[in-house]
Design an enzyme around this catalytic site. Structure first.
Site, PDB file in Angstrom:
ATOM      1  N   HIS A   1       3.602   1.339  -8.719  1.00  0.00           N
ATOM      2  CA  HIS A   1       4.837   2.091  -8.961  1.00  0.00           C
ATOM      3  C   HIS A   1       4.540   3.335  -9.784  1.00  0.00           C
ATOM      4  CE1 HIS A   1       7.708  -0.637  -7.190  1.00  0.00           C
ATOM      5  NE2 HIS A   1       7.224  -1.657  -7.864  1.00  0.00           N
TER       6      HIS A   1
ATOM      7  N   ASP B   1       0.048  -9.637  -4.550  1.00  0.00           N
ATOM      8  CA  ASP B   1       1.324  -8.911  -4.638  1.00  0.00           C
ATOM      9  C   ASP B   1       1.123  -7.580  -5.380  1.00  0.00           C
ATOM     10  OD1 ASP B   1       3.934  -8.226  -4.258  1.00  0.00           O
ATOM     11  OD2 ASP B   1       4.776  -9.681  -5.663  1.00  0.00           O
TER      12      ASP B   1
ATOM     13  N   LEU C   1       0.811  -1.224   0.000  1.00  0.00           N
ATOM     14  CA  LEU C   1       0.000   0.000   0.000  1.00  0.00           C
ATOM     15  C   LEU C   1       0.844   1.275   0.000  1.00  0.00           C
ATOM     16  CD1 LEU C   1      -3.043  -0.938   2.286  1.00  0.00           C
ATOM     17  CD2 LEU C   1      -2.857  -0.982  -0.212  1.00  0.00           C
TER      18      LEU C   1
HETATM   19  N1  LIG Z   1       6.786  -8.058  -6.484  1.00  0.00           N
HETATM   20  C1  LIG Z   1       7.534  -7.068  -6.886  1.00  0.00           C
HETATM   21  O1  LIG Z   1       8.053  -7.121  -8.000  1.00  0.00           O
HETATM   22  N2  LIG Z   1       7.737  -5.970  -6.133  1.00  0.00           N
HETATM   23  C2  LIG Z   1       7.331  -5.782  -4.779  1.00  0.00           C
HETATM   24  C3  LIG Z   1       8.208  -6.491  -3.817  1.00  0.00           C
HETATM   25  C4  LIG Z   1       8.018  -7.983  -3.781  1.00  0.00           C
HETATM   26  O2  LIG Z   1       6.894  -8.482  -3.683  1.00  0.00           O
HETATM   27  O3  LIG Z   1       8.998  -8.733  -3.805  1.00  0.00           O
HETATM   28  C5  LIG Z   1       7.313  -4.297  -4.490  1.00  0.00           C
HETATM   29  O4  LIG Z   1       7.291  -3.904  -3.317  1.00  0.00           O
HETATM   30  O5  LIG Z   1       7.270  -3.516  -5.436  1.00  0.00           O
HETATM   31 ZN   LIG Z   2       8.275 -10.526  -2.850  1.00  0.00          ZN
HETATM   32 ZN   LIG Z   3       5.379  -8.235  -2.548  1.00  0.00          ZN
END
Ligand SMILES: NC(=O)N[C@@H](CC(=O)O)C(=O)O
Ligand SMILES: [Zn+2]
Ligand SMILES: [Zn+2]
Length: 428
Positions: free
Chosen positions: A307, A303, A59
């Site tokens: 970004h 997940d 988040l």
């Molecule tokens: N999954 C990703 O590629 N990135 C996640 C970190 C993570 O889950 O390893 C993040 O925090 O952006």
């Molecule tokens: Zn991860």
């Molecule tokens: Zn993650």
């Protein structure tokens, strides 16, 4: 506060029924006389499921509120059918102490769209050097139940062993981002033919599988609970099967993107497809689907990783890994698991609600749709389709790999303790 869901099919089974919800609890199922002041949700035979639980959400609050906040992420969660999410600890500052985890918990309750359960860091500052104060976080107001250094692996086996040992006394679970860092130095994509052709440094399957095997053994000997984040290879599924057969208390999640997408996407050069662990092969995706159907992989977790444009829309090697997931998860599961006949809707309830609630130790989530149970519910139109547009998603960031795709399964309503949090694509 009274709500009647009219003509819904719990788990997509049987004839449509009415579900009466009073003061946050299901009080009648069947043909219900609608009370005068009741809010009515016309279900028209749609599928009623227990509210989804996401064990793995980023988040970004505190620290990167330009990409997601507890507010915007909660909206995305409610629209995606979620009633509880676990917010990962890799924020800035890191959620490695009671002050931060309590802030995340309280802010989630203020927003009120979804229960936001903070994940506590395993090590101080995610540095992998010394254990964070797990007990203080477990006993804080947030009552942290899941600990993880996600984003990074707890690579030191001695530290991982200690974390597992402590976790048993606290009755919490350690969630591991399984990536042997010595094997992924400079890694950009799944190690295989496609990465080789494009000249990307590979992220070998063994970097994941070796840590999962190691941690399963550590957990077995410590009689501790281990949860494996974002399983991405068929070899990991084999290790999990082996460990479970031996009585290891291990659970595992797979992301929607690892069920659907593959490293074929590398050919686009579009960093929206860059994620950690990387998209693997068609054969991996196929075996992950089978392992999820079989129960070797327990659940789906998004997940969800927002970004900013400047961190994502760059050349491949500079782009941050991660993709949005909360609002598209149900549809990807419908596409990969339901349409293919691998899971029915009862199975979807298991992998998106019941198992994650059990793993995260939430007593009021993932409950059966029965009289006397808390009304954490999600209504899904299984026949409807929608087209994904990143700009229209509730997240501040827009990095969805499903841009422009037409997907099956639309979440039409979400109820958190009887209160509508989302309806017909709008937050309530
Ligand atoms: N999954 C990703 O590629 N990135 C996640 C970190 C993570 O889950 O390893 C993040 O925090 O952006
Ligand atoms: Zn991860
Ligand atoms: Zn993650």
């Amino acid at each position: 506060m009274t709500t009647v869901i009219k003509g819904a099919r719990p788990y997509g089974e049987g004839d449509p029924v009415d579900v009466l919800v009073e003061d946050g609890v299901i009080t009648a199922i069947g043909a219900v006389a609608v009370p005068e002041d009741a809010e009515i949700v016309e279900a028209n035979g749609q599928v009623l499921l227990p509210g989804f639980v996401d064990l793995h959400t980023h988040l970004r609050e505190p620290g990167r509120e330009d990409t997601e906040t507890i507010d915007s992420g909660s909206a995305a969660a409610a629209l995606g059918g979620y009633t509880a999410v676990f917010a990962m600890a890799n924020t800035d500052p890191v959620a490695d102490n009671a002050v931060i985890v309590d802030h995340v918990w309280r802010r989630g309750q203020e927003v009120g769209l979804v229960d936001v359960h903070p994940v506590g860091a395993v090590t101080v500052g995610l540095k992998g050097e010394k254990l964070a104060e797990l007990g203080t976080m477990a006993n804080s107001q947030a009552r942290v139940k899941v600990f993880s250094d996600d984003g990074l692996c707890v690579a030191d086996p001695l530290l991982m062993r200690r974390a597992l040992e402590y976790s048993t006394a606290l009755d919490v679970v350690i969630a591991q981002h399984a990536e042997e860092p010595r094997l992924t130095v400079g890694a950009q994509a799944h190690e295989g033919e496609r990465a080789a052709r494009l000249g990307y440094t590979g992220w070998p399957a063994a970097a994941e599988e070796s840590i999962v095997a190691r941690d399963c053994l550590l957990a077995l000997h410590a009689n501790a609970r281990l949860h494996v984040c974002h399983v991405s290879t068929s070899g990991t599924a084999d290790v999990l099967r082996w460990a479970k057969d031996r009585g290891t208390k291990v659970s595992a999640e797979v992301t929607p993107h690892h069920l659907l997408l593959t490293d074929e996407r590398l050919a686009t050069y579009d960093p929206v497809n860059k994620v950690n662990p990387p998209l693997r092969t068609e054969s991996d995706a196929e075996k992950l689907r089978a392992a999820l159907a079989e129960g070797v992989i327990d659940c789906v977790a998004t997940d969800h990783a927002p970004h900013a444009v400047q961190d994502k829309d760059t050349e491949w090697s500079a782009a941050r890994p991660g993709m949005l997931g909360l609002q598209t998860a149900l549809s990807i599961v419908a596409e990969t698991m339901v349409r293919t006949g691998l899971l029915d809707w009862r199975g979807v309830a298991r992998v998106m609600s019941e198992r994650p609630a059990e793993i995260g130790n939430l007593a009021d989530q993932g409950r059966p749709i029965e009289v006397g149970e808390p009304a954490n519910l999600t209504l899904v139109d299984p026949d409807a389709e929608w087209t994904v547009r990143g700009a229209e998603l509730a997240s501040i960031a827009a990095n969805t790999p499903y841009e422009g795709m037409r997907l099956p399964g639309v979440v039409t309503a979400t109820l958190l303790r009887g209160r509508l949090t989302a309806r017909d694509g709008k937050v309530c």
